[in-house]
Scaffold this motif. Structure first.
Motif, short mmCIF file in Angstrom:
data_model
loop_
_atom_site.label_atom_id
_atom_site.label_comp_id
_atom_site.label_asym_id
_atom_site.label_seq_id
_atom_site.Cartn_x
_atom_site.Cartn_y
_atom_site.Cartn_z
N ALA A 72 -21.54 -36.41 -85.02
CA ALA A 72 -20.13 -36.16 -85.35
C ALA A 72 -19.65 -37.34 -86.17
CB ALA A 72 -19.31 -36.01 -84.08
N TYR A 73 -19.21 -37.06 -87.39
CA TYR A 73 -18.92 -38.12 -88.35
C TYR A 73 -17.54 -37.96 -88.97
CZ TYR A 73 -23.93 -38.82 -87.96
OH TYR A 73 -25.19 -39.05 -87.45
N GLU A 74 -16.83 -39.09 -89.11
CA GLU A 74 -15.60 -39.10 -89.87
C GLU A 74 -15.92 -38.91 -91.36
OE1 GLU A 74 -15.39 -40.61 -86.71
OE2 GLU A 74 -13.73 -39.18 -86.68
N LYS A 114 -8.89 -37.33 -94.02
CA LYS A 114 -8.65 -38.42 -93.07
C LYS A 114 -8.41 -37.89 -91.66
CE LYS A 114 -6.72 -41.40 -96.66
NZ LYS A 114 -5.50 -42.09 -97.16
N GLN A 115 -8.10 -36.61 -91.55
CA GLN A 115 -7.87 -35.99 -90.24
C GLN A 115 -8.98 -35.02 -89.86
OE1 GLN A 115 -3.68 -34.58 -91.23
NE2 GLN A 115 -3.34 -35.38 -89.18
N ALA A 116 -10.15 -35.21 -90.47
CA ALA A 116 -11.25 -34.27 -90.27
C ALA A 116 -12.45 -34.94 -89.59
CB ALA A 116 -11.69 -33.68 -91.60
N VAL A 117 -13.19 -34.13 -88.86
CA VAL A 117 -14.46 -34.54 -88.25
C VAL A 117 -15.53 -33.55 -88.69
CG1 VAL A 117 -15.73 -34.88 -86.10
CG2 VAL A 117 -13.33 -35.54 -86.23
N LEU A 118 -16.65 -34.07 -89.14
CA LEU A 118 -17.81 -33.24 -89.46
C LEU A 118 -18.79 -33.30 -88.30
CD1 LEU A 118 -19.72 -31.62 -91.39
CD2 LEU A 118 -20.54 -33.85 -92.20
N ILE A 119 -19.10 -32.14 -87.73
CA ILE A 119 -20.09 -32.04 -86.66
C ILE A 119 -21.31 -31.33 -87.24
CG2 ILE A 119 -20.64 -31.13 -84.38
CD1 ILE A 119 -17.66 -31.25 -83.72
#
Length: 319
Positions: free
Chosen positions: A114-116, A188-193
């Protein structure tokens, strides 16, 4: 966070009249003590989460969850909508040429975790399409495992019309789909899983366990209860610099021995499922921290990578 505390308190332990009476007879410190007790109560958190969707995690600051599945080469965007998640889109992607989790520079594998998203890059070689969204790989957990590599992006297809079959480890999608994805989010308000297999949804029982444990851990930290505090750390704990649990324990015992008065505030909690190739049930916790003591003043981010083992939270990496 205060609103959450009060809602938990009202929903589980006391009615408003009880709070009023407690405040009237014993003052605000007594009310605060009861509120803090509720934050460490897993049942209180289960009650609080009862009508909330936590399939993709628990978020107080993040609004967009991007899930990329390598097995079926699909990427889906979800937008947090009050207590639910709304699916915005699903599109096809290409991923790294080699199967498996990324371990070293140049292995042509797409990482799992899980990455910013840290920035939007433009003016790139035409190979990457109109722009790229940069991920935070390698994160502190990757570094603790000595994983190497950089430049893992979500990018487009070559502007000259060529279509690649694989990437060097990035995630790529058609340019119009990339532009639509970027238009629908604030990175800036997202997370990549990213996951190798079908995405495994988070559960309310896991999230409630994590939230209640965070406040128990904070309590042990605040009151210098060193043995309890260290009990929340895995024997496999490592920092990003690869120092191990023995080094960490020695450092913390020296600090806790001072028994300083401390103020610790944790807020803006984001908890993401953390797919991995190690067979662990993992989550990533990112939160704001305020720490004040006679010798230290810190305001910034606290990041934990945790594993749930036998219904117990164990911290694998901390920053």
């Amino acid at each position: 966070m205060l609103k959450i505390i009060i809602l938990i308190f009202l929903g589980v332990n006391l009615f408003a009249s009880d709070i009023f009476e407690l405040y009237r007879t014993k003052g605000i410190s007594a009310v605060e003590k009861e509120l803090e007790k509720s934050l460490k109560d897993i049942g209180a958190w289960e009650k609080y989460l009862e009508n909330k969707n936590v399939d993709y995690g628990f978020y107080e600051t993040k609004k967009y969850i991007i899930v990329a599945q390598k097995n079926n080469k699909k990427i889906s965007l979800y937008e947090k909508d009050k207590d639910d998640f709304k699916k915005v889109s699903t599109d096809s992607i290409i991923v790294g040429e080699k199967e498996g989790d990324k371990l070293v520079e140049g292995d042509k594998k797409t990482p799992e975790g899980a990455y910013e998203l840290t920035q939007k890059r433009t003016g790139l070689d035409q190979f990457y399409g109109p722009f790229a969204l940069v991920t935070a790989y390698p994160d502190n957990f990757d570094k603790s495992l000595n994983r190497k590599g950089h430049g893992i992006w979500i990018h487009g297809m070559p502007l000259n019309g060529d279509r690649e079959l694989f990437t060097q480890g990035c995630i790529a999608l058609n340019n119009d789909k990339l532009e639509a994805l970027e238009k629908n989010i604030d990175y800036k308000q997202a997370v990549l899983i990213t996951t190798n297999e079908d995405f495994k949804k988070a559960t309310k029982s896991d999230i409630a366990l994590i939230l209640s444990t965070i406040y128990k851990w904070k309590d042990a930290w605040k009151y210098s209860k060193i043995d309890e505090y260290l009990s929340y750390y895995s024997k496999d704990f490592k920092r990003a610099d690869r120092s191990d649990i023995n080094t960490f324990s020695s450092q913390k015992r020296a600090v806790f021995a001072k028994n300083e008065d401390k103020t610790i505030n944790l807020f803006n909690l984001d908890i993401s499922p953390y797919p991995n190739s190690l067979g662990k049930k993992m989550y990533k916790v990112l939160m704001d921290e305020e720490y004040f003591s006679p010798s230290v003043r810190f305001i910034g981010k606290k990041e934990l990578f945790i594993e749930i083992v036998n219904n117990k939270v164990q911290i694998l990496t901390e920053d």
